[in-house]
Design an enzyme around this catalytic site. Structure first.
Site, PDB file in Angstrom:
ATOM      1  N   ASN A  10      -4.515  10.215  -0.121  1.00 39.35           N
ATOM      2  CA  ASN A  10      -4.982   9.258  -1.319  1.00 39.35           C
ATOM      3  C   ASN A  10      -5.786   8.219  -0.958  1.00 39.35           C
ATOM      4  O   ASN A  10      -5.151   7.211  -0.248  1.00 39.35           O
ATOM      5  CB  ASN A  10      -3.572   8.880  -2.126  1.00 39.35           C
ATOM      6  CG  ASN A  10      -3.587   7.527  -3.135  1.00 39.35           C
ATOM      7  OD1 ASN A  10      -4.801   7.431  -3.533  1.00 39.35           O
ATOM      8  ND2 ASN A  10      -2.514   7.040  -3.264  1.00 39.35           N
ATOM      9  N   LYS A  12      -7.138   5.857  -2.529  1.00 34.01           N
ATOM     10  CA  LYS A  12      -6.937   4.638  -3.356  1.00 34.01           C
ATOM     11  C   LYS A  12      -8.249   4.046  -3.589  1.00 34.01           C
ATOM     12  O   LYS A  12      -9.247   4.801  -3.643  1.00 34.01           O
ATOM     13  CB  LYS A  12      -5.940   3.777  -2.443  1.00 34.01           C
ATOM     14  CG  LYS A  12      -4.503   4.232  -2.005  1.00 34.01           C
ATOM     15  CD  LYS A  12      -3.616   3.284  -1.720  1.00 34.01           C
ATOM     16  CE  LYS A  12      -2.427   3.947  -1.381  1.00 34.01           C
ATOM     17  NZ  LYS A  12      -1.324   3.064  -0.969  1.00 34.01           N
ATOM     18  N   HIS A  95       1.364   6.471  -9.471  1.00 31.22           N
ATOM     19  CA  HIS A  95       1.776   5.970  -8.211  1.00 31.22           C
ATOM     20  C   HIS A  95       2.206   4.599  -8.340  1.00 31.22           C
ATOM     21  O   HIS A  95       2.102   3.920  -9.345  1.00 31.22           O
ATOM     22  CB  HIS A  95       0.305   5.827  -7.615  1.00 31.22           C
ATOM     23  CG  HIS A  95       0.667   5.474  -6.069  1.00 31.22           C
ATOM     24  ND1 HIS A  95       0.584   4.221  -5.558  1.00 31.22           N
ATOM     25  CD2 HIS A  95       0.412   6.258  -4.876  1.00 31.22           C
ATOM     26  CE1 HIS A  95       0.621   4.014  -4.431  1.00 31.22           C
ATOM     27  NE2 HIS A  95       0.700   5.365  -3.828  1.00 31.22           N
ATOM     28  N   GLU A  97       1.617   1.824  -7.099  1.00 31.27           N
ATOM     29  CA  GLU A  97       0.554   0.607  -7.405  1.00 31.27           C
ATOM     30  C   GLU A  97       0.015   0.795  -8.904  1.00 31.27           C
ATOM     31  O   GLU A  97      -0.121  -0.319  -9.513  1.00 31.27           O
ATOM     32  CB  GLU A  97      -0.365   0.880  -6.491  1.00 31.27           C
ATOM     33  CG  GLU A  97      -0.339   0.792  -5.016  1.00 31.27           C
ATOM     34  CD  GLU A  97      -0.948   1.365  -3.913  1.00 31.27           C
ATOM     35  OE1 GLU A  97      -2.044   2.114  -4.226  1.00 31.27           O
ATOM     36  OE2 GLU A  97      -0.303   1.458  -2.887  1.00 31.27           O
ATOM     37  N   GLU A 165       7.675   8.611  -2.666  1.00 32.33           N
ATOM     38  CA  GLU A 165       7.203   7.430  -2.153  1.00 32.33           C
ATOM     39  C   GLU A 165       8.140   6.235  -2.262  1.00 32.33           C
ATOM     40  O   GLU A 165       7.762   5.466  -3.092  1.00 32.33           O
ATOM     41  CB  GLU A 165       5.870   7.089  -2.375  1.00 32.33           C
ATOM     42  CG  GLU A 165       4.762   8.046  -2.154  1.00 32.33           C
ATOM     43  CD  GLU A 165       3.386   7.839  -2.376  1.00 32.33           C
ATOM     44  OE1 GLU A 165       2.846   8.232  -1.202  1.00 32.33           O
ATOM     45  OE2 GLU A 165       2.900   6.884  -3.212  1.00 32.33           O
ATOM     46  N   GLY A 171       2.120   1.497   2.894  1.00 30.87           N
ATOM     47  CA  GLY A 171       1.191   0.345   3.703  1.00 30.87           C
ATOM     48  C   GLY A 171       1.847  -0.612   4.427  1.00 30.87           C
ATOM     49  O   GLY A 171       1.207  -1.446   5.024  1.00 30.87           O
ATOM     50  N   SER A 211       3.344   5.298   4.974  1.00 38.13           N
ATOM     51  CA  SER A 211       3.360   5.174   6.268  1.00 38.13           C
ATOM     52  C   SER A 211       3.452   6.047   7.242  1.00 38.13           C
ATOM     53  O   SER A 211       3.853   6.365   8.402  1.00 38.13           O
ATOM     54  CB  SER A 211       3.910   3.840   6.845  1.00 38.13           C
ATOM     55  OG  SER A 211       3.695   2.786   6.297  1.00 38.13           O
TER      56      SER A 211
HETATM   57  P1  13P Z   1       0.140   4.670   3.104  1.00 34.48           P
HETATM   58  O1  13P Z   1       0.151   5.955   3.884  1.00 34.48           O
HETATM   59  O2  13P Z   1      -1.054   3.710   3.541  1.00 34.48           O
HETATM   60  O3  13P Z   1       1.503   3.933   3.440  1.00 34.48           O
HETATM   61  O4  13P Z   1       0.245   4.966   1.415  1.00 34.48           O
HETATM   62  C1  13P Z   1       0.972   5.970   1.078  1.00 34.48           C
HETATM   63  C2  13P Z   1       0.721   6.259  -0.349  1.00 34.48           C
HETATM   64  O5  13P Z   1       0.760   4.978  -1.219  1.00 34.48           O
HETATM   65  C3  13P Z   1       0.117   7.370  -0.498  1.00 34.48           C
HETATM   66  O6  13P Z   1       0.195   7.481  -2.065  1.00 34.48           O
END
Ligand code: 13P
Length: 249
Positions: A10, A12, A95, A97, A165, A171, A211
């Site tokens: 992803n 982002k 997601h 976010e 997740e 992150g 992560s």
């Molecule tokens: P990270 O791997 O940067 O922690 O992000 C995970 C994520 O949100 C994947 O959609």
């Protein structure tokens, strides 16, 4: 039938079209002998360039969101048919976010998921609890609600992917332990079977996300319930992403 592992990046809000094309060109030779499914979920504007760049490789194309209407007055949104026109196969939905910053709810996640399935896209639907929820012992309650509301009327769970997740692991460099992730994913599968009987939940794939990196992928992927990973930060580096794809080495 065994569930085929699926590793998805992803990106982002990272990479211009040109940068994205360069990234997948670097990635292609590194994952040429991958045994799992490999997907990159890229910003919408990168899709045409990345589609061209993945040509002749195993990499499949994914988007990061899709609207539930077929077309119309929805400024800023993108429909399933627009994605399909560029060979997009997967789409991330819900997601954390998007839930946190853009008002996405279980109800809108449900509408987007049903629209994606109807159009023939494979949704990667994200669920997960916050740190506060985990620490108050609410993890299962939150997941139960997200499943119950977000997956209403889904007819065939083998046609979608769930990404578990935990928000506190995204992150932050703070991964769930392999046992924690495995246990929670086992719960999700049990719940889906219970809430939606006879809808093929046994064949549904569930990824872990948060992560996940080149170092911890092997241990996470060795867990029997974990069918894949949704990778943020580490998917922006071809070597790291390729190492995750080769978790079985
Ligand atoms: P990270 O791997 O940067 O922690 O992000 C995970 C994520 O949100 C994947 O959609």
């Amino acid at each position: 039938m065994a569930r085929k592992p699926i590793i998805a990046g992803n990106w982002k809000m990272n990479n211009t079209a040109e940068e994205g094309a360069a990234l997948v060109k670097a990635l292609k030779p590194l994952i040429a002998d991958a045994k799992c499914e490999v997907v990159v979920c890229v910003p919408a504007i990168d899709i045409p360039a990345v589609k061209k760049a993945i040509h002749g490789s195993k990499i499949k194309l994914g988007a990061q969101n899709v609207h539930f209407a077929e077309k119309g007055a929805y400024t800023g949104e993108i429909s399933a048919s627009m994605l399909l026109a560029y060979g997009v196969k997967y789409v991330i939905i819900g997601h954390s976010e998007r839930r946190q910053y853009f008002g996405e709810t279980d109800e809108s996640v449900n509408k987007r998921t049903l629209a994606a399935l109807k159009a023939g896209l494979t949704p990667i639907v994200c669920i997960g609890e916050s740190l506060e929820e985990r620490e108050s012992g609410l993890t299962e309650k939150v997941l139960d609600r997200q499943l119950r509301e977000g997956f209403k009327d889904v007819e065939d769970f083998s046609k979608l992917v769930i990404a578990y997740e935990p928000i506190w692991a995204i992150g932050t460099g703070r991964t769930a332990t392999a046992e924690q992730a495995n246990e929670t994913i086992a719960y999700i599968r049990r719940r889906v079977k219970r809430l939606f009987p006879h809808k093929n939940a046994g064949r549904m794939r569930i990824q872990y996300g948060g992560s996940m990196n080149a170092k911890n992928a092997k241990e996470l992927m060795a867990q029997p319930e974990i069918d894949g990973g949704l990778i943020g930060g580490a998917s922006l580096k071809p070597d790291d992403f390729a190492a995750i794809v080769h978790f079985d080495r």
